[in-house]
Design an enzyme around this catalytic site. Structure first.
Site, short mmCIF file in Angstrom:
data_model
loop_
_atom_site.label_atom_id
_atom_site.label_comp_id
_atom_site.label_asym_id
_atom_site.label_seq_id
_atom_site.Cartn_x
_atom_site.Cartn_y
_atom_site.Cartn_z
N GLN A 93 2.31 -3.35 2.14
CA GLN A 93 2.97 -2.72 3.14
C GLN A 93 3.77 -3.69 4.16
OE1 GLN A 93 3.71 0.45 2.07
NE2 GLN A 93 2.02 -0.16 0.48
N TYR A 103 3.28 14.21 10.17
CA TYR A 103 3.04 14.23 8.75
C TYR A 103 1.83 12.91 8.66
CZ TYR A 103 3.31 12.74 3.90
OH TYR A 103 3.11 12.74 2.57
N HIS A 121 12.17 -5.00 11.24
CA HIS A 121 12.60 -3.90 12.28
C HIS A 121 11.64 -3.78 13.36
CE1 HIS A 121 16.38 -2.51 10.53
NE2 HIS A 121 16.13 -2.88 9.17
#
Length: 307
Positions: free
Chosen positions: A155, A200, A163
């Site tokens: 990941q 979420y 970013h």
């Protein structure tokens, strides 16, 4: 020869001193138009402190962290992730409220809104909200650190780290020169999306028993697409409004570039995944596309929450 060596050393020192003086002069000229209200705030005295933090972050997540974890068992951070995610939800809700109350719901036209550089309560409130949004980008660096500690190295992609690094770096200049106005609309939208996304993530971190509350996960892709479209549409107005008095157009161009690039990337994904009916890529099956695309705009790329 000894005299010649001394002369050369003296000449080199003079050249170095001249470079330092020129650099100092250039920085002084550059910073003279900065917002004096924010210059004494935490991390705002110069770009150096944040540059050191960002460099340390990059070094840890790409080199030091993986080496430290090489012979260690991955950390079980379920409790930490639950607290972290819902804390970011609360912070994002607060920033949404502050952005609305300091301009976007109390006078901004949603068109050519200039920065209020005055000492008025509302002007200072907007500047403080911009600083808080800037500081939240450092908090979100924990996303990557958690990946490293959990040994989820797949990941920690270049785009993810890029970013997380570029967002606080560019926002330092935003807070320093342009803390308010039309350039903050994308931040408001981003905070709204963060409320949804981190909710979420938090529910996912709670475990399988909470899957029934995640029926709306299929709408995450649409929410992010709407975000990109709204950012691009809003900021593009600048190029069609006559005599827009926004003080630092460079930020308009930066925001417009981000919005357009990632809107097209997302539309391309949408076309191949849905319109053409192709088999969804594995990245979406693993529920990481939503994290990746959101991370493109807010440094939250590939924020996977597997148990």
């Amino acid at each position: 020869m000894e005299i010649l060596g001394k002369l050369q050393g003296s000449s080199l020192r003079m050249e170095i001193d001249d470079i330092k003086s020129s650099a100092a002069l250039m920085y002084s000229e550059f910073i003279k138009n900065a917002d004096r209200r924010t210059e004494t705030w935490f991390l705002m005295s110069s770009p150096l402190p944040q540059t050191l933090i960002i460099a340390a972050y990059i070094y840890f997540v790409t080199s030091l962290g993986p080496r430290l974890m090489e012979n260690r068992k991955a950390f079980d951070l379920k409790g930490v992730l639950i607290v972290y995610n819902f804390s970011v939800v609360a912070l994002s809700l607060y920033m949404c409220y502050e952005y609305v109350m300091s301009g976007w719901g109390t006078g901004y036209s949603f068109r050519c809104d200039p920065v209020d550089y005055s000492e008025s309560p509302q002007g200072v409130r907007m500047a403080a909200t911009c600083w808080l949004y800037y500081f939240s980008k450092f908090i979100e660096m924990l996303d990557t650190i958690f990946f490293v500690l959990r040994k989820k190295y797949s990941q920690v992609t270049f785009l993810h780290v890029y970013h997380h690094s570029i967002m606080p770096f560019t926002w330092w200049f935003g807070v320093c020169f342009s803390a308010g106005g039309m350039g903050t609309f994308h931040a408001l939208l981003n905070c709204i999306v963060h409320v949804i996304m981190y909710s979420y993530y938090g529910l996912t971190a709670l475990g399988p028993n909470y899957q029934k509350y995640l029926w709306w996960k299929k709408y995450l892709t649409s929410i992010q697409l709407i975000q990109f479209m709204m950012v691009t549409t809003h900021i593009s107005q600048y190029f069609f409004i006559k005599d827009c008095t926004y003080e630092f157009p460079i930020f308009i161009y930066i925001i417009a570039s981000y919005g357009l690039i990632f809107l097209f990337l997302f539309l391309n994904f949408w076309y191949h995944a849905y319109t053409k009916g192709k088999r969804l890529p594995k990245v979406l099956q693993n529920q990481t596309w939503a994290h990746h695309s959101n991370g493109v705009m807010n440094g939250n790329a590939n924020h996977e929450k597997e148990e």
